[in-house]
Design a protein around this motif. Structure first.
Motif, mmCIF file in Angstrom:
data_model
loop_
_atom_site.group_PDB
_atom_site.id
_atom_site.type_symbol
_atom_site.label_atom_id
_atom_site.label_comp_id
_atom_site.label_asym_id
_atom_site.label_seq_id
_atom_site.Cartn_x
_atom_site.Cartn_y
_atom_site.Cartn_z
ATOM 1 N N ARG A 69 53.978 26.307 55.493
ATOM 2 C CA ARG A 69 53.170 27.582 55.767
ATOM 3 C C ARG A 69 53.300 28.265 56.993
ATOM 4 O O ARG A 69 53.379 27.588 57.900
ATOM 5 C CB ARG A 69 51.869 27.009 55.129
ATOM 6 C CG ARG A 69 51.082 26.125 56.273
ATOM 7 C CD ARG A 69 49.805 25.759 55.519
ATOM 8 N NE ARG A 69 49.275 24.870 56.524
ATOM 9 C CZ ARG A 69 48.492 25.293 57.377
ATOM 10 N NH1 ARG A 69 47.985 26.380 57.655
ATOM 11 N NH2 ARG A 69 47.850 24.113 58.455
ATOM 12 N N VAL A 70 52.911 29.596 57.011
ATOM 13 C CA VAL A 70 52.721 30.387 58.187
ATOM 14 C C VAL A 70 51.148 30.080 58.748
ATOM 15 O O VAL A 70 50.089 30.506 57.900
ATOM 16 C CB VAL A 70 52.990 31.897 57.891
ATOM 17 C CG1 VAL A 70 52.833 32.662 58.928
ATOM 18 C CG2 VAL A 70 54.287 31.973 57.412
ATOM 19 N N VAL A 71 51.225 29.735 59.912
ATOM 20 C CA VAL A 71 49.695 29.428 60.303
ATOM 21 C C VAL A 71 49.116 30.824 60.925
ATOM 22 O O VAL A 71 48.109 31.210 60.681
ATOM 23 C CB VAL A 71 49.899 28.261 61.313
ATOM 24 C CG1 VAL A 71 48.266 28.212 62.123
ATOM 25 C CG2 VAL A 71 50.253 26.916 60.727
ATOM 26 N N ALA A 72 50.063 31.325 61.703
ATOM 27 C CA ALA A 72 49.902 32.745 62.330
ATOM 28 C C ALA A 72 50.986 33.660 62.409
ATOM 29 O O ALA A 72 52.165 32.935 62.557
ATOM 30 C CB ALA A 72 49.015 32.380 63.761
ATOM 31 N N SER A 73 50.716 34.890 62.874
ATOM 32 C CA SER A 73 51.808 35.845 62.829
ATOM 33 C C SER A 73 51.372 36.949 63.768
ATOM 34 O O SER A 73 50.166 37.349 63.264
ATOM 35 C CB SER A 73 52.318 36.247 61.413
ATOM 36 O OG SER A 73 53.469 37.230 61.516
ATOM 37 N N GLY A 77 56.757 44.176 68.141
ATOM 38 C CA GLY A 77 57.576 45.179 68.052
ATOM 39 C C GLY A 77 57.688 46.022 66.648
ATOM 40 O O GLY A 77 56.925 45.342 65.781
ATOM 41 N N GLN A 78 58.492 46.977 66.288
ATOM 42 C CA GLN A 78 58.314 47.480 64.971
ATOM 43 C C GLN A 78 58.901 46.343 63.899
ATOM 44 O O GLN A 78 58.580 46.331 63.057
ATOM 45 C CB GLN A 78 59.174 48.817 65.055
ATOM 46 C CG GLN A 78 58.369 49.909 65.182
ATOM 47 C CD GLN A 78 59.518 51.362 65.041
ATOM 48 O OE1 GLN A 78 60.367 51.378 65.411
ATOM 49 N NE2 GLN A 78 58.609 52.202 64.629
ATOM 50 N N ARG A 79 60.054 45.792 64.381
ATOM 51 C CA ARG A 79 60.668 44.925 63.569
ATOM 52 C C ARG A 79 60.660 43.557 64.044
ATOM 53 O O ARG A 79 61.194 42.920 63.399
ATOM 54 C CB ARG A 79 61.934 45.525 63.041
ATOM 55 C CG ARG A 79 62.109 46.663 62.462
ATOM 56 C CD ARG A 79 63.257 47.513 62.254
ATOM 57 N NE ARG A 79 64.398 46.605 62.435
ATOM 58 C CZ ARG A 79 65.754 46.984 62.261
ATOM 59 N NH1 ARG A 79 65.946 48.269 62.211
ATOM 60 N NH2 ARG A 79 66.842 46.295 62.354
ATOM 61 N N GLU A 80 59.952 43.228 65.107
ATOM 62 C CA GLU A 80 60.001 41.840 65.649
ATOM 63 C C GLU A 80 58.454 41.342 65.663
ATOM 64 O O GLU A 80 57.717 41.983 65.702
ATOM 65 C CB GLU A 80 60.284 41.852 67.163
ATOM 66 C CG GLU A 80 61.655 42.246 67.574
ATOM 67 C CD GLU A 80 61.911 44.022 67.543
ATOM 68 O OE1 GLU A 80 60.648 44.772 67.784
ATOM 69 O OE2 GLU A 80 62.861 44.311 67.537
ATOM 70 N N ARG A 81 58.595 40.055 65.306
ATOM 71 C CA ARG A 81 57.311 39.354 65.290
ATOM 72 C C ARG A 81 57.485 37.842 65.730
ATOM 73 O O ARG A 81 58.303 37.310 65.797
ATOM 74 C CB ARG A 81 56.578 39.280 64.024
ATOM 75 C CG ARG A 81 57.371 39.204 62.593
ATOM 76 C CD ARG A 81 56.956 39.421 61.398
ATOM 77 N NE ARG A 81 55.256 39.232 61.374
ATOM 78 C CZ ARG A 81 54.405 40.277 61.150
ATOM 79 N NH1 ARG A 81 54.893 41.462 61.229
ATOM 80 N NH2 ARG A 81 53.231 40.389 61.038
ATOM 81 N N LEU A 94 58.190 30.698 66.298
ATOM 82 C CA LEU A 94 59.321 31.271 65.909
ATOM 83 C C LEU A 94 59.305 32.765 66.351
ATOM 84 O O LEU A 94 58.428 33.363 66.306
ATOM 85 C CB LEU A 94 59.571 31.206 64.117
ATOM 86 C CG LEU A 94 59.629 29.723 63.764
ATOM 87 C CD1 LEU A 94 59.617 30.098 62.356
ATOM 88 C CD2 LEU A 94 60.647 29.174 64.238
ATOM 89 N N GLY A 95 60.507 33.120 66.856
ATOM 90 C CA GLY A 95 60.613 34.579 67.056
ATOM 91 C C GLY A 95 61.507 35.424 65.792
ATOM 92 O O GLY A 95 62.588 34.713 65.634
ATOM 93 N N VAL A 96 61.035 36.206 65.082
ATOM 94 C CA VAL A 96 61.525 36.717 63.942
ATOM 95 C C VAL A 96 61.979 38.196 64.320
ATOM 96 O O VAL A 96 61.123 39.028 64.666
ATOM 97 C CB VAL A 96 60.679 36.752 62.871
ATOM 98 C CG1 VAL A 96 61.599 37.279 61.462
ATOM 99 C CG2 VAL A 96 60.468 35.246 62.412
ATOM 100 N N GLY A 97 63.087 38.565 64.109
ATOM 101 C CA GLY A 97 63.651 39.885 64.429
ATOM 102 C C GLY A 97 64.757 40.309 63.630
ATOM 103 O O GLY A 97 65.423 39.580 62.791
#
Length: 132
Positions: A69-73, A77-81, A94-97
């Protein structure tokens, strides 16, 4: 003696109007095609509006997977989280882009659990100013 005037015979001529051509079926089929296209555009617009609403409402998409599960997000950026994901009790940062997903850090202590998001009915009532 005089000759009697020649007898005239009455001749009548009938003039027939040419038969009118049958009306072309184009106006009725064009109207049907136009209304079908309009209906299709309305359905597509409704689907897009509902998809936008589903993405904007927190808690609208319930997760059925309890072990992941995703705890926090947080968008950075525009396409980075940056996301904190709980995998079997271990929390990963995690770095998601666009280039993919990378593990930035494994948390030694789990983040405190936030309150569960409100159900859809409560969110809708809050939007319209009603108390539940």
């Amino acid at each position: 003696m005089q000759d009697p005037p020649p007898a005239t015979t009455a001749t009548t001529a009938t003039i027939q109007q040419p038969a009118q051509p049958l009306p072309d079926a184009a106006p009725s089929s064009a109207g049907a095609v136009g209304s079908a296209v309009l209906a299709l555009l309305l359905v597509v617009a409704l689907i897009l509006a509902l998809a936008w609403l589903a993405r904007r409402m927190p808690g609208a998409a319930a997760s059925s997977n309890k072990s992941l599960r995703v705890v926090a997000s947080l968008a950075v950026g525009q396409r980075e989280r940056v996301m904190v994901v709980d995998v079997g009790g271990t929390q990963l940062l995690l770095g998601v882009g666009p280039g993919g997903t990378r593990t930035l850090h494994t948390l030694a202590e789990p983040l405190p659990v936030q309150d569960a998001p409100a159900p859809f009915a409560q969110l809708l009532a809050q939007q319209f100013g009603k108390k539940s």
